[in-house]
Design an enzyme around this catalytic site. Structure first.
Site, short mmCIF file in Angstrom:
data_model
loop_
_atom_site.label_atom_id
_atom_site.label_comp_id
_atom_site.label_asym_id
_atom_site.label_seq_id
_atom_site.Cartn_x
_atom_site.Cartn_y
_atom_site.Cartn_z
N ASP A 82 22.57 -28.57 5.29
CA ASP A 82 23.92 -28.05 5.45
C ASP A 82 24.68 -29.10 6.25
O ASP A 82 24.31 -29.40 7.40
CB ASP A 82 23.85 -26.72 6.20
CG ASP A 82 25.22 -26.09 6.42
OD1 ASP A 82 26.23 -26.81 6.34
OD2 ASP A 82 25.27 -24.88 6.70
N ASN A 108 28.77 -36.00 -1.24
CA ASN A 108 29.29 -35.19 -2.33
C ASN A 108 29.59 -33.75 -1.91
O ASN A 108 30.30 -33.04 -2.61
CB ASN A 108 28.29 -35.20 -3.49
CG ASN A 108 28.72 -34.32 -4.64
OD1 ASN A 108 29.72 -34.59 -5.30
ND2 ASN A 108 27.98 -33.25 -4.88
N TYR A 174 41.67 -26.73 0.61
CA TYR A 174 40.90 -27.74 -0.12
C TYR A 174 41.69 -29.04 -0.26
O TYR A 174 41.15 -30.14 -0.10
CB TYR A 174 40.52 -27.18 -1.49
CG TYR A 174 39.55 -28.01 -2.28
CD1 TYR A 174 38.24 -28.18 -1.84
CD2 TYR A 174 39.93 -28.62 -3.47
CE1 TYR A 174 37.34 -28.94 -2.58
CE2 TYR A 174 39.03 -29.37 -4.21
CZ TYR A 174 37.73 -29.53 -3.76
OH TYR A 174 36.85 -30.28 -4.49
N LYS A 178 40.52 -32.63 1.17
CA LYS A 178 40.29 -33.78 0.30
C LYS A 178 41.25 -34.94 0.61
O LYS A 178 40.87 -36.11 0.52
CB LYS A 178 40.40 -33.37 -1.16
CG LYS A 178 39.24 -32.51 -1.64
CD LYS A 178 37.90 -33.24 -1.51
CE LYS A 178 36.77 -32.49 -2.22
NZ LYS A 178 35.47 -33.19 -2.12
#
Length: 266
Positions: A82, A108, A174, A178
């Protein structure tokens, strides 16, 4: 918006030894998404060993078993990891020491979700940022420290997203994460350049895999495919190919770059 005809996926590209004898660590590599495709591609490209991590123990064991059966158990290791837990990241990198130590780190791991900015909770925001952005930071820090200690010219490849550039409804957390990965990539590249460590990222748009189909409606997938120049989603291995290129000596003068792996254009 006109819907573009769906073009067929290209033939799978065989390996060319781009990562010969390299030791690669990949996070979020279970299942059938980009991480799993990267692990496979690295082995096909001649990596001496690939160490994969993921939070899902059963899927991770299955992924490692399949790779070991195909490429040899001596070239594959797996550790439940994790990326919000520094000790688990350390254990993942410790597993690479058995093969000589991490030389290529592929970050990733990421977490998404859909929520309007007016309805999004602090917990939703924080979790996506912690996994997707801070988790990438933790892995860069841990891997680069080991690379520097061993005096190797290592490579780090991060997975960003076109959502870091483009607005999408319900994706504030998100998108912020990113976009942060992109900025982190550029800054980390400058910090690590004096040590000969390169840091780059890919920015995919739509890569198809079974999990995406489970969490996305058929209507939305059709809409998203229609935005792509080829009228289709990328295969995960098409994104993995670019990550392998960034990890290889063919990109020796690239650092701090974010490469869009997308056929979607405004």
């Amino acid at each position: 918006m006109s819907v573009k005809p769906e073009q067929p996926a290209p033939d799978y590209v065989p390996g060319h030894g781009l990562l010969a004898e390299r030791v690669v660590v990949v996070t979020a590599a279970a299942g059938a998404g980009i991480g799993a495709a990267v692990a496979r591609r690295c082995l096909e490209e001649g990596a001496r060993a690939v160490v994969i991590g993921d939070t899902h123990e059963r899927r991770l064991a299955e992924a490692a078993s399949k790779l070991a059966a195909e490429f040899g158990a001596e070239r594959v290791a797996s550790v439940v990891c994790d990326v919000t837990d520094e000790d688990q990241i350390a254990a993942l990198l410790d597993a690479a020491e058995a093969f000589g130590g991490v030389e290529v780190m592929v970050n990733n791991a990421g977490l998404g979700g859909t929520a309007s900015i007016t309805e999004m909770t602090d917990e939703q925001w924080s979790l996506v940022l912690d996994v997707t952005l801070t988790g990438t930071f933790r892995c860069i820090r841990a891997a680069s420290r080991r690379m520097i200690a061993r005096g190797i010219r290592g490579v780090i490849v991060n997975n960003a997203s076109v959502i870091g550039w483009r607005a999408q409804e319900g994706q504030a957390h998100y998108a912020a994460a990113k976009a942060g990965v992109m900025a982190l990539t550029r800054s980390a590249a400058m910090d690590l350049a004096p040590s000969g460590i390169r840091v780059n990222a890919v920015s995919p748009s739509l890569a198809m895999h079974p999990f995406l189909e489970k969490v996305t409606t058929a209507e939305l997938l059709t809409e998203l495919k229609g935005r792509e120049a080829f009228g289709r989603a990328a295969e995960p291995w098409e994104v993995a190919n670019v990550m392998v290129f960034l990890a290889s000596a063919y990109s020796s003068y690239l650092t701090g770059e974010v490469v869009s792996v997308s056929s979607q254009h405004p």
